[in-house]
Design a protein around this motif. Structure first.
Motif, PDB file in Angstrom:
ATOM      1  N   GLU A   1     -39.981  -8.231  66.395  1.00  0.00           N
ATOM      2  CA  GLU A   1     -40.071  -6.577  66.491  1.00  0.00           C
ATOM      3  C   GLU A   1     -41.078  -6.138  67.778  1.00  0.00           C
ATOM      4  O   GLU A   1     -41.910  -5.393  67.925  1.00  0.00           O
ATOM      5  CB  GLU A   1     -41.014  -6.289  65.547  1.00  0.00           C
ATOM      6  CG  GLU A   1     -40.245  -5.916  64.293  1.00  0.00           C
ATOM      7  CD  GLU A   1     -40.921  -4.917  63.244  1.00  0.00           C
ATOM      8  OE1 GLU A   1     -41.279  -3.864  63.547  1.00  0.00           O
ATOM      9  OE2 GLU A   1     -41.181  -5.623  62.149  1.00  0.00           O
ATOM     10  N   ARG A   2     -40.548  -6.981  69.042  1.00  0.00           N
ATOM     11  CA  ARG A   2     -41.004  -6.384  70.423  1.00  0.00           C
ATOM     12  C   ARG A   2     -40.064  -5.676  71.128  1.00  0.00           C
ATOM     13  O   ARG A   2     -38.872  -6.379  71.003  1.00  0.00           O
ATOM     14  CB  ARG A   2     -42.036  -7.620  70.971  1.00  0.00           C
ATOM     15  CG  ARG A   2     -41.337  -8.837  71.192  1.00  0.00           C
ATOM     16  CD  ARG A   2     -42.382  -9.740  71.746  1.00  0.00           C
ATOM     17  NE  ARG A   2     -42.433  -9.462  72.859  1.00  0.00           N
ATOM     18  CZ  ARG A   2     -41.911 -10.165  74.208  1.00  0.00           C
ATOM     19  NH1 ARG A   2     -40.690 -10.913  73.955  1.00  0.00           N
ATOM     20  NH2 ARG A   2     -42.061  -9.807  75.387  1.00  0.00           N
ATOM     21  N   LYS A   3     -40.315  -5.195  72.006  1.00  0.00           N
ATOM     22  CA  LYS A   3     -39.430  -4.705  72.974  1.00  0.00           C
ATOM     23  C   LYS A   3     -39.275  -5.780  74.020  1.00  0.00           C
ATOM     24  O   LYS A   3     -40.269  -6.054  74.794  1.00  0.00           O
ATOM     25  CB  LYS A   3     -39.660  -3.442  73.810  1.00  0.00           C
ATOM     26  CG  LYS A   3     -39.574  -2.174  72.842  1.00  0.00           C
ATOM     27  CD  LYS A   3     -39.237  -0.847  73.643  1.00  0.00           C
ATOM     28  CE  LYS A   3     -39.371   0.305  72.721  1.00  0.00           C
ATOM     29  NZ  LYS A   3     -38.789   1.566  73.529  1.00  0.00           N
TER      30      LYS A   3
END
Ligand SMILES: Nc1ncnc2c1ncn2[C@@H]1O[C@H](COP(=O)(O)OP(=O)(O)OP(=O)(O)O)[C@@H](O)[C@H]1O
Ligand SMILES: [Mg+2]
Length: 691
Positions: A301-303
């Motif tokens: 869940e990271r950009k």
């Protein structure tokens, strides 16, 4: 200003002046540089006759603010003086200084420190017949602060599910708030919440502040909390010229209420804006960058960010196993000495750790080798009892409503005003519905006080009022010397200390307070007041430094949290073990492994050229040797970027040719910091808790 010193996306971020703008990019990609250049560009372009005072730049720490301001003045000249650069909290304090009376606080409000807050909470707990020894007041304070930062009043969870602390917090919160107000104080969270209220409730103030601050810039946006976002949204007004820069991978303060959604959902809070990504890393050599990328890549869940550097190669990241923490410290000091002899200046070297306690062995070894160093934050200087006493005198002199400080010093040094006297006076105050100070001023009128006590209280009151007048004329340090002399502080300290060395140490701390007053007066000139001094202290609890030979060039020791935004040629990240990095690993799984990973990423990305990751096999904890397990993050490092060293078979001796060549090449290049760069090499203390 020379826009050619920026790459194309940086330039785009600098010249896009209207509307919301988000710069979301990895460590060392020049986000902070974008902020400084954007401000200079604004000063040059002057859209709509903009003046320097129309610009507000928000940084995460006071230290970062000072550095940014210096850089701006360096780049744009004296006209940059008018730009307001500060933390959200300092900004809030500034707003309140002008307008807090609208909400019923005295204009000369005080900022409560942690001690004041806890005292108020304990008092409120006792009033609710809650045993303040059975329940931890700190935990209650944390819950109150969490609720306030998320813009809520603490509520117990629906019946049956909530635990005791929820209930206590719910009960204590209103009393806590009332007590602060009655004391003419605000807490740290109020510095954000009350300005928000002012802007919401008073249209004239909304107009005043939104017209004044036409351009807003926020660094380290990933670590803002909900209260800060609310304030920012209001300040942005209709024009919404908000430029926020940050890196979701560096959100490391969520334990204190930071809300990574602020940056991830920027477009929801400031719709219709522009987003710029920066991909080139200018800080670190390839080896360091590869290590950092490998660690952070594991977070879900990271950009996703592509980062590259043209500083190919570089020495490999050194992963060092040490037999124990003493050897770890010895190794670090030895390597520092070696690199300093190769020409690396001390202020280009940092030792990072997860917890403050890890600093001590390293400090000892550095002292032994006469290497100048400074420890950022972590010092309990303002927690020292004698320092707190002196500060409490200041607080009472400035603000007679401050009962917590008043009770602290009324009998320090002992002057025959006992607990019974103060308790009776408190009863009278409550009965008459007036402040404690008011009844103290007429202590002679009460017959239920112990014999002679009334007179002593009156003497004390007279003295405080005399000093209140004395401090009005400035000369803060001189007045303080007189005050301490009059109350016999030194004698009392000597009489109570168990040894003369301890007494000397305590008195030296008090001297340091006087020194810091003197410095403050020098800096501020005639407008220096005790009140502003106190406010500075609460906003910037930077450690007052003890004399260290070596001037300004010192090795920096600090927590990874405090290292945000900074950069050093050489970084030692120590204690790469489970239970430290990640904190709370192994026995108890870390509460927030993703945040620990981000923290690790922040630490690694501070290094420009050479990174050491050290760990121990055994660590001494309270006199016991505890076996240690290597950090799981070490396993994520690709083999080709790592050079392993085992100190059981130490590799002693001169630097390798690889290192020698590397530093010889870089020596020239790094003689001066690149013009217009942003992150200064010599950090002070993070606002840590501040900001
Ligand atoms: N276009 C550029 N040309 C040369 N050097 C640059 C450029 N952009 C940034 N730098 C340098 O790269 C280093 C990192 O920049 P900066 O501190 O602004 O990065 P950052 O994105 O704010 O990092 P962090 O996420 O750690 O806060 C600084 O030394 C800066 O001067
Ligand atoms: Mg930065």
């Amino acid at each position: 200003m020379d826009l050619s010193k920026l790459n194309p996306p940086q330039r785009e971020a600098v010249v896009t002046l209207q509307g919301p703008l988000l710069v979301l990019a990895g460590a060392g990609s020049g986000k902070t540089r974008v902020i400084t250049h954007r401000i200079v560009h604004l000063l040059n372009e002057r859209p709509g006759h903009l003046m320097a005072r129309n610009i507000l730049a928000v940084t995460f720490t006071n230290k970062a603010a000072t550095e940014m301001k210096e850089r701006l003045v360096h780049m744009a000249g004296p006209r940059a003086q008018g730009v307001l650069v500060c933390t959200f909290h300092a900004f809030g304090a500034e707003v309140l200084r002008e307008d807090i009376h609208r909400l019923g606080w005295p204009k000369k409000f005080a900022i409560a420190d942690m001690g004041d807050q806890l005292a108020n909470i304990r008092r409120a707990m006792r009033e609710h017949k809650i045993d303040d020894r059975a329940f931890d007041a700190r935990k209650v304070l944390t819950l109150i602060s969490k609720a306030k930062n998320s813009g809520q009043v603490p509520q117990p969870k629906p019946e049956g599910i909530g635990d005791d602390y929820d209930l206590i917090t719910h009960l204590v919160y209103p009393d806590y708030q009332l007590a602060l107000k009655a004391q003419g104080s605000v807490d740290f969270d109020d510095l954000l919440l009350l300005p928000t209220r002012l802007l919401r409730e008073f249209p004239d103030l909304y107009a005043k502040y939104t017209q004044r601050f036409r351009y807003l810039l926020v660094d380290e946006f990933q670590d803002t909390n909900i209260a800060q976002l609310e304030l920012l949204k209001l300040l942005a007004g209709q024009q919404r010229n908000v430029c926020a820069v940050g890196d979701d991978d560096q959100c490391i303060y969520s334990w204190r209420g930071a809300e990574v959604r602020n940056i991830l959902d920027f477009d929801r809070f400031f719709p219709g804006g522009k987003e710029v990504r920066l991909e080139q890393n200018y800080r670190s050599v390839q080896m360091v960058l590869d290590a950092a990328n490998a660690v952070i890549a594991k977070n879900p869940e990271r950009k996703a960010k592509q980062m590259w550097t043209d500083r190919k190669g570089g020495p490999r990241v050194k992963v060092v196993s040490c037999p124990n923490d003493e050897e770890e410290a010895r190794f670090v000091a030895h390597e520092i000495q070696k690199h300093m002899s190769l020409g690396v200046p001390a202020d280009e070297i940092a030792v990072l750790y997860r917890t403050n306690g890890q600093a001590h062995p390293v400090e000892e070894m550095l002292r032994e080798k006469n290497i100048p160093y400074e420890v950022v934050g972590g010092s309990e200087f303002f927690d020292r009892r004698e320092v707190k006493d002196v500060i409490a005198y200041f607080k009472v002199i400035v603000n007679k409503l401050d009962e917590i400080s008043l009770l602290r010093i009324v009998n320090v040094p002992s002057r025959g005003i006992g607990d019974v006297t103060m308790e009776r006076l408190a009863v009278h105050a409550r009965g008459e519905g007036v402040t404690l100070w008011t009844v103290m001023r007429k202590a002679g009128d009460y017959e239920d006080l112990p014999p002679g006590a009334g007179g002593k209280v009156l003497e004390f009151v007279e003295m405080i009022e005399r000093y209140r007048a004395a401090y009005e004329h400035g000369q803060l340090a001189t007045a303080t010397r007189k005050l301490l002399e009059e109350i016999g502080f030194a004698e009392a300290t000597r009489a109570h200390a168990t040894s003369s060395t301890i007494a000397d140490k305590k008195l030296k701390s008090v001297d340091m307070v006087i020194n810091s007053l003197e410095n403050f007066e020098k800096r501020e000139g005639p407008k220096a007041s005790l009140l502003t001094y106190l406010n500075r202290l609460s906003l910037d609890t930077r450690q007052e430094e003890e004399e260290v030979p070596g001037g300004h060039r010192r090795v920096t020791l600090m927590t990874v949290h405090a290292s945000k935004g900074l950069e050093y040629r050489l970084v030692f990240f120590i204690g790469m073990e489970e239970d430290l990095m990640p904190h709370g690993g192994m026995q108890g799984e870390p509460q927030n492994i993703e945040e620990e990973r981000r923290l690790c990423y922040v630490g690694i990305t501070r290094a420009k050229e050479l990174l050491y990751l050290t760990r121990t096999n055994v660590r001494t904890k309270r006199g016991k040797e505890v076996p240690r397990t290597p950090s799981r993050f070490l396993e994520d490092l690709p083999e080709e970027v790592v050079e392993k060293m085992d100190l059981e078979a130490p590799r002693q001796g001169p630097p390798t040719t690889e290192e020698k060549n590397f530093f010889a090449n870089l020596k020239e290049r790094f003689k001066k910091p690149p013009p217009g760069g942003s992150a200064g090499p010599t950090p002070g203390r993070s606002g840590g808790a501040a900001g």
